[in-house]
Scaffold this motif. Structure first.
Motif, PDB file in Angstrom:
ATOM      1  N   ARG A  10       0.849  -1.191   0.000  1.00  0.00           N
ATOM      2  CA  ARG A  10       0.000   0.000   0.000  1.00  0.00           C
ATOM      3  C   ARG A  10       0.885   1.241   0.000  1.00  0.00           C
ATOM      4  NH1 ARG A  10      -3.138   2.888   4.264  1.00  0.00           N
ATOM      5  NH2 ARG A  10      -4.705   4.014   3.093  1.00  0.00           N
ATOM      6  N   LEU A  12       0.981   5.359   0.632  1.00  0.00           N
ATOM      7  CA  LEU A  12       0.271   6.394   1.376  1.00  0.00           C
ATOM      8  C   LEU A  12       0.440   7.758   0.713  1.00  0.00           C
ATOM      9  CD1 LEU A  12       1.381   5.380   4.984  1.00  0.00           C
ATOM     10  CD2 LEU A  12      -0.712   4.727   3.789  1.00  0.00           C
ATOM     11  N   GLU A  51       3.997   2.188   2.707  1.00  0.00           N
ATOM     12  CA  GLU A  51       3.463   2.120   4.063  1.00  0.00           C
ATOM     13  C   GLU A  51       4.438   1.473   5.045  1.00  0.00           C
ATOM     14  OE1 GLU A  51      -0.766   1.058   6.147  1.00  0.00           O
ATOM     15  OE2 GLU A  51      -0.087  -0.287   4.544  1.00  0.00           O
ATOM     16  N   TRP A  55       5.856   3.189   8.644  1.00  0.00           N
ATOM     17  CA  TRP A  55       5.693   2.613   9.981  1.00  0.00           C
ATOM     18  C   TRP A  55       7.050   2.301  10.605  1.00  0.00           C
ATOM     19  CZ3 TRP A  55       1.594   3.888  12.254  1.00  0.00           C
ATOM     20  CH2 TRP A  55       0.362   3.967  11.593  1.00  0.00           C
TER      21      TRP A  55
END
Length: 64
Positions: A10, A12, A51, A55
């Motif tokens: 994914r 962002l 992603e 993180w």
């Protein structure tokens, strides 16, 4: 897991990253220009951020 299946990560938007770090989206763009974040560009020229890297950076930032 089938080796022929690609895992898609994914991406962002700057606004999503800004929400995670609680900063302004322009700060996220500035971090990308300075090399602090790895940004990918869409065909339209917009920045997107993996992603998992976001993180990991957040976790590193909280530990340090």
């Amino acid at each position: 897991m089938d080796p022929d299946i690609a895992v898609v990560e994914r991406l962002l938007t700057p606004a999503e990253v800004a929400t995670i770090f609680r900063v302004d989206p322009k700060t996220v763009s500035r971090w990308a220009r300075s090399g602090k974040l790895n940004a990918l560009r869409t065909l339209g020229g917009h920045r997107r951020y993996p992603e998992s890297e976001i993180w990991a950076l957040l976790e590193q930032h909280q530990d340090g």
